[in-house]
Motif scaffolding. Structure first.
Motif, short mmCIF file in Angstrom:
data_model
loop_
_atom_site.label_atom_id
_atom_site.label_comp_id
_atom_site.label_asym_id
_atom_site.label_seq_id
_atom_site.Cartn_x
_atom_site.Cartn_y
_atom_site.Cartn_z
N ARG A 135 -10.41 11.81 8.68
CA ARG A 135 -11.63 11.60 9.10
C ARG A 135 -11.93 12.10 10.34
O ARG A 135 -13.15 12.08 11.19
N ALA A 170 -3.27 11.67 0.70
CA ALA A 170 -4.28 11.84 1.43
C ALA A 170 -4.98 13.19 1.35
O ALA A 170 -5.82 13.58 2.05
N ILE A 204 0.74 -1.30 0.15
CA ILE A 204 0.13 -0.11 0.01
C ILE A 204 0.86 1.21 -0.15
O ILE A 204 0.47 2.10 -0.78
N ILE A 213 -4.97 1.27 12.97
CA ILE A 213 -5.73 1.32 11.98
C ILE A 213 -4.94 0.24 10.84
O ILE A 213 -3.87 0.11 10.68
N SER A 266 1.89 8.29 1.76
CA SER A 266 0.36 7.77 2.22
C SER A 266 0.19 9.19 2.65
O SER A 266 -1.31 9.56 2.26
N GLN A 304 -5.17 2.60 5.75
CA GLN A 304 -5.98 3.77 5.85
C GLN A 304 -5.59 4.56 7.13
O GLN A 304 -6.40 5.35 7.56
N THR A 305 -4.39 4.69 7.42
CA THR A 305 -3.86 5.46 8.56
C THR A 305 -3.99 7.07 8.42
O THR A 305 -4.82 7.65 9.32
N SER A 354 -5.87 8.45 5.99
CA SER A 354 -7.10 8.80 5.84
C SER A 354 -7.90 8.82 7.09
O SER A 354 -8.94 9.62 7.29
N ALA A 355 -7.51 8.15 8.22
CA ALA A 355 -8.32 8.13 9.50
C ALA A 355 -8.21 9.46 10.01
O ALA A 355 -9.06 9.74 10.91
#
Length: 230
Positions: A156, A172, A11, A145, A168, A149-150, A152-153
């Motif tokens: 959010r 994002a 990823i 996480i 990453s 998706q770290t 993105s978390a």
């Protein structure tokens, strides 16, 4: 019929590789189908029989898969390395992590910290806070996480900060901002290598994709996405 190349990768390299694929497809006429998981999961799934033509994961994992006969011997090629960074929600207060002490203070002051519990970066961070002597203070704030998706978390609002590979965080944006890279003394680079499947039915096309992804011509795009050539 258009040849289809199955690319299975970590990823952390996804944002950089996805930025390059259209160029390769246009130049060759091949179609690249991608699948992304954290490094250990990629290796486990290939060991269990997952079909692929090209893989991008940590070099020792490529070497293990070569020894198992999953990756073609002699096909391994260095892709690059990715450093660790800290993420925060875009528009938040400026945060100094330029020194070891400032980095430690930022972690101790944070209300919550997201990390990739099942990835290479998460393993490094867990060891780092113990090495810095702040594990007792920081561990209760950690938000595990999974699935890459770290960053993105953080966007959010599920955690105030996130520690994750720089690629990453950059991917994002604009919801997430890069607070900064880890201080030099604490930085850890995650290395990545490419391997071609030993049982690929499109071995020549897979080899062309590997050569393209490792060519100097794409260095600038990779750098912009957070990947450094080794």
């Amino acid at each position: 019929m258009t040849q289809e190349i199955r690319l299975f990768g970590a990823i952390a390299v996804r944002p950089a590789v996805l930025a390059l694929i259209p160029q390769f497809e246009t130049a060759t006429g091949f179609r690249v189908v991608t699948k992304w998981e954290v490094n250990p999961t990629v290796k486990k799934q290939i060991e269990a029989g997952e079909a692929f033509d090209v893989v991008i994961i940590n070099p020792p994992m490529v070497q293990d898969l070569t020894a198992l006969g999953k990756v073609k011997a002699g096909s391994e090629a260095a892709f690059g390395r990715i450093g660790m960074g800290m993420a925060a929600k875009a528009g938040g207060r400026p945060l100094d992590i330029g020194s070891v002490e400032a980095f430690k203070q930022a972690l101790k002051s944070a209300r919550s910290i997201a990390y990739a519990s099942d990835g290479s970066s998460g393993g490094y961070f867990s060891g780092l806070i113990s090495r810095l002597g702040i594990a007792d203070e920081v561990k209760p704030k950690l938000v595990s996480i999974s699935g890459g998706q770290t960053a993105s978390a953080v966007g959010r609002g599920e955690a105030e900060l996130g520690v994750v590979p720089v690629t990453s965080i950059l991917a994002a944006a604009p919801e997430v901002m890069l607070v900064g890279r880890f201080p030099t003394e604490l930085q850890s680079y995650i290395d990545f290598a490419i391997g071609v499947s030993a049982s690929s039915t499109v071995a020549e096309a897979a080899g062309q994709l590997s050569a393209f992804l490792t060519s100097p011509a794409v260095d600038g795009i990779l750098a912009a996405k957070g990947v450094e050539r080794c």
